[in-house]
Motif scaffolding. Structure first.
Motif, mmCIF file in Angstrom:
data_model
loop_
_atom_site.group_PDB
_atom_site.id
_atom_site.type_symbol
_atom_site.label_atom_id
_atom_site.label_comp_id
_atom_site.label_asym_id
_atom_site.label_seq_id
_atom_site.Cartn_x
_atom_site.Cartn_y
_atom_site.Cartn_z
ATOM 1 N N TYR A 134 38.014 42.058 51.492
ATOM 2 C CA TYR A 134 36.841 41.555 50.778
ATOM 3 C C TYR A 134 36.274 42.662 49.882
ATOM 4 O O TYR A 134 36.614 43.847 50.042
ATOM 5 C CB TYR A 134 35.767 41.069 51.769
ATOM 6 N N THR A 135 35.429 42.266 48.956
ATOM 7 C CA THR A 135 34.845 43.241 48.017
ATOM 8 C C THR A 135 33.368 43.415 48.332
ATOM 9 O O THR A 135 32.695 42.443 48.671
ATOM 10 C CB THR A 135 34.947 42.725 46.562
ATOM 11 N N ASN B 255 47.843 43.827 42.767
ATOM 12 C CA ASN B 255 47.126 42.733 43.406
ATOM 13 C C ASN B 255 47.190 42.901 44.930
ATOM 14 O O ASN B 255 48.260 42.798 45.535
ATOM 15 C CB ASN B 255 47.785 41.414 42.997
ATOM 16 N N ASP C 178 40.247 37.108 50.096
ATOM 17 C CA ASP C 178 39.726 36.380 48.928
ATOM 18 C C ASP C 178 40.814 36.368 47.859
ATOM 19 O O ASP C 178 41.363 37.431 47.527
ATOM 20 C CB ASP C 178 38.485 37.111 48.365
ATOM 21 N N GLU C 179 41.093 35.165 47.333
ATOM 22 C CA GLU C 179 42.183 35.086 46.342
ATOM 23 C C GLU C 179 41.825 35.834 45.065
ATOM 24 O O GLU C 179 42.678 36.392 44.395
ATOM 25 C CB GLU C 179 42.478 33.616 46.041
ATOM 26 N N ASP C 180 40.528 35.843 44.745
ATOM 27 C CA ASP C 180 40.121 36.508 43.501
ATOM 28 C C ASP C 180 39.776 37.980 43.719
ATOM 29 O O ASP C 180 39.013 38.571 42.953
ATOM 30 C CB ASP C 180 38.931 35.770 42.874
ATOM 31 N N ILE C 181 40.324 38.549 44.757
ATOM 32 C CA ILE C 181 40.038 39.971 45.019
ATOM 33 C C ILE C 181 40.538 40.811 43.828
ATOM 34 O O ILE C 181 41.642 40.558 43.308
ATOM 35 C CB ILE C 181 40.651 40.404 46.374
ATOM 36 N N PRO C 182 39.716 41.761 43.331
ATOM 37 C CA PRO C 182 40.132 42.469 42.104
ATOM 38 C C PRO C 182 41.380 43.330 42.307
ATOM 39 O O PRO C 182 41.719 43.704 43.426
ATOM 40 C CB PRO C 182 38.922 43.348 41.796
ATOM 41 N N LYS C 183 42.027 43.625 41.155
ATOM 42 C CA LYS C 183 43.234 44.460 41.232
ATOM 43 C C LYS C 183 42.830 45.899 41.533
ATOM 44 O O LYS C 183 41.776 46.353 41.111
ATOM 45 C CB LYS C 183 43.982 44.397 39.907
ATOM 46 N N TYR D 162 46.057 41.013 47.204
ATOM 47 C CA TYR D 162 46.382 39.743 47.873
ATOM 48 C C TYR D 162 47.891 39.665 48.131
ATOM 49 O O TYR D 162 48.343 39.329 49.223
ATOM 50 C CB TYR D 162 45.916 38.585 46.982
ATOM 51 N N ASP D 163 48.693 40.035 47.080
ATOM 52 C CA ASP D 163 50.162 39.979 47.207
ATOM 53 C C ASP D 163 50.648 40.967 48.252
ATOM 54 O O ASP D 163 51.550 40.658 49.050
ATOM 55 C CB ASP D 163 50.825 40.302 45.856
#
Ligand code: ADP
Length: 621
Positions: A541-542, A472, A500-505, A474-475
């Motif tokens: 960001y994606t 992740n 973005d919190e939902d940024i993909p792994k 984000y982490d």
């Protein structure tokens, strides 16, 4: 080479041709005008003449009438007054009558006019005889006898004479009327004729114009057509030479020029062939493998080194698709990219199995442009760097060994100075403390360098293993933020983190990606103003199947001349790295790690204020 055309002769001849044409046209116009003037003049002249003749006869008839009237009156006066002498007025008017009669006689123009004239003179002669008879009757028999004679003989003759005189007048008046009508008709006819002749002249001039321009322009047209064909490079054409004018002259000169051009071209072809043989020999003698492909990615040249490397001969490879002969997708991708984007490729290191061993090559593709700047193919060079790589490996191993060997004594030095500075083994004076602090600082800087060197050599030699798993991002970014927030605050720098919190792994080695972000962040903190104005932004960001992480700051930025090599080893911007705090290896380590993840890292050139580093990683499907 010089071309000579006898312009003097040509001008003269052209002049003559045009002169002839214009003279002919002027002649035609002049003839037409003169004819018109003459015919109009003639017409008016003949009208005048004709009118004049009739008018003379009328005038004569009128004057004869007056004369005879007067004679008659004189006769009556003689009769009634019984004058002894013949009347003078009678004699005068007799002369007048005869004068006008002779004019009328000389002016016979109309049919029957001659008859009337002879009637007039015979009546007049009779009248005169009768007058003489009247005088003798008057003398011999008296006035009453003479009056009787007058009324019975003279008066009828007088009346007849008057009638004939009227006839003469009428015949001429009618003739005048007739001629006036005829003249009118003739005038209309003349106008039509003049119009017709002008029209005919105009047509004739137009035809002459068309014919003459045709004669001048037609050969010029064929000359232009032939010049067009010749301008395409077809020198086999020859202009036909007919006639004896300046166009023929020009065609002759043109054919001479063509002959020279043909000769020149054949010389040129020979020279080009020689040049091309020379270039081919140069290309073939290049020791590094070289491949030239065309727009369709077909091979058009393979030098000997390339033939050897890919075990193929030139004869069987020419005009075949690259992949048909060389089964290397990585090289092909590079060529295709260079062809499509029309830009030189980057230097890419690849491995190729050759004669049982793994050889290293540095690949470089460059588009070939024609004279108009269009891309017509790609030239690809494979520089054999096997030996260089071996030396580099030896060097890396050496650096790695030395660094490794440096590590333990360095730790001892730093620890030892620490102990001494903490007065554990006794008191030290101020000078000694200063010196020990300097030793410790240098020792720590050396330790950083040694550690970085060790990390880089491990990464480059492939000794390092990557613990790849879905992580992740984000982490990872949050953890970096935590690690540096204290230091940033210490230097009054603000860090904004927007992820973005939902940024993909991301399939990656988390510790290595963390190292990259930490390096970028620590650089940003190092080189951003520490006066409270420093701001650092971390963004993730994606976009289009990639994750982008950027770290930007409002520091001094990277000068233009350092941008292309900022990811190379030991590159430091002197004006920025004043205190030589770093090793110049941080960005090189970042690049190696990102490349190992099949990602890309770069400096954002568009960023004008400060520096902005971005790396991208592919999102796994
Ligand atoms: P160093 O250990 O010297 O920082 P790096 O490889 O990390 O080595 O950086 C190389 C050089 O690039 C630095 O010495 C510095 O001159 C320049 N640099 C790196 N990051 C920045 C930045 N954020 N702002 C300005 N200059 C920078």
């Amino acid at each position: 080479m010089s071309f000579k055309i006898s312009t003097r002769k040509m001008t003269k001849s052209l002049k003559l041709k045009l002169l002839y044409t214009f003279t002919l046209i002027s002649l035609l116009v002049s003839v037409n005008t003169i004819w018109t003037i003459f015919s109009l003049n003639d017409l008016s002249q003949s009208i005048d003449n004709i009118m004049q003749f009739n008018y003379n006869s009328i005038e004569a008839a009128q004057n004869m009438s007056i004369a005879i009237e007067r004679q008659d009156s004189a006769q009556l006066a003689y009769m009634f007054n019984a004058d002894s002498e013949p009347n003078e007025i009678f004699i005068e008017n007799q002369q007048e009558f005869l004068k006008w009669f002779s004019r009328a006689e000389d002016n016979i123009t109309e049919p029957n006019e001659d008859k009337i004239i002879s009637e007039i003179i015979s009546h007049y002669k009779l009248y005169l005889n009768q007058y003489n008879t009247l005088i003798s009757i008057q003398v011999t028999e008296g006035s009453s006898a003479s009056r009787g004679f007058y009324y019975s003989e003279i008066l009828p003759t007088f009346e007849n004479l008057k009638l004939e005189l009227r006839n003469l007048q009428n015949i001429n008046q009618n003739a005048m009327l007739d001629k006036k009508n005829k003249a009118h008709n003739n005038g209309t006819q003349a106008s039509i004729l003049i119009f017709a002749s002008s029209f005919f002249t105009l047509i004739l001039i137009a035809l002459i114009g068309i014919y003459t321009t045709g004669r001048i322009v037609k050969p010029l047209h064929s000359l232009i057509e032939n010049v067009k064909i010749i301008s395409t490079g077809d020198y086999s054409k020859k202009l036909s030479i007919k006639g004896n004018d300046e166009i023929t002259e020009l065609s002759k000169e043109f054919n001479t020029m063509l002959e020279k051009l043909r000769h020149f071209e054949s010389m040129n072809i020979r020279r080009i062939m020689e040049e091309s043989k020379k270039s081919e020999a140069i290309v073939k003698s290049i020791e590094d493998p070289m491949i030239v492909t065309d727009k369709e990615n077909n091979i058009i040249l393979l030098n000997e080194a390339a033939q050897k490397l890919f075990s193929s001969d030139e004869v069987n490879s020419i005009n075949k698709h690259f992949l048909e002969i060389i089964k290397r997708d990585d090289i092909f991708e590079n060529i295709k990219n260079s062809m499509e984007k029309n830009i030189p490729s980057e230097l890419i290191d690849i491995d190729i199995e050759f004669e049982g061993s793994n050889n290293h090559f540095r690949m470089y593709s460059n588009p070939i442009k024609n004279q108009t700047g269009n891309n017509i193919g790609v030239i690809t060079l494979l520089q054999d760097i096997t030996k260089l790589k071996e030396v580099d490996n030896l060097k890396s191993e050496f650096v790695s060994t030395v660094s490794h060997e440096f590590r333990t004594p360095l730790t001892s030095i730093i620890m030892g100075t620490d102990i001494m500075l903490n007065h554990v083994i006794g008191e030290i004076n101020d000078d000694q403390e200063e010196m020990l602090k300097a030793i410790k600082e240098d020792g720590e800087r050396l330790k950083i360098l040694v550690n970085d060197l060790l990390d880089l050599s491990k990464i480059q030699s492939g000794k390092i293993t990557y613990d790849m798993k879905p992580n992740n991002l984000y982490d990872i970014i949050k953890s970096s933020h935590h690690q540096f927030i204290k230091t940033a605050e210490m230097h009054s720098i603000k860090i904004n983190t927007i992820v973005d919190e939902d940024i993909p792994k991301i399939y990656s080695d988390a510790s290595k990606i963390q190292l990259v972000i930490n390096n970028l962040l620590s650089n940003a903190i190092k080189y951003t103003p520490h006066d409270g104005s420093g701001i650092i932004n971390i963004k993730a960001y994606t976009s289009k199947g990639n994750v982008y992480v950027s770290v930007d700051d409002n520091g001094p930025g990277i000068p233009y001349e350092y941008r292309s090599k900022i990811f190379d080893k030991f590159i430091q911007v002197p004006s920025v790295t004043q205190k030589r705090e770093g090793s110049g290896l941080g960005l090189a380590i970042c690049k190696e790690i990102i490349l190992a993840h099949n990602g890309q890292i770069w400096l954002d050139e568009a960023n004008k204020n400060g520096s902005k580093f971005i790396f991208s990683l592919k999102v796994e499907d």
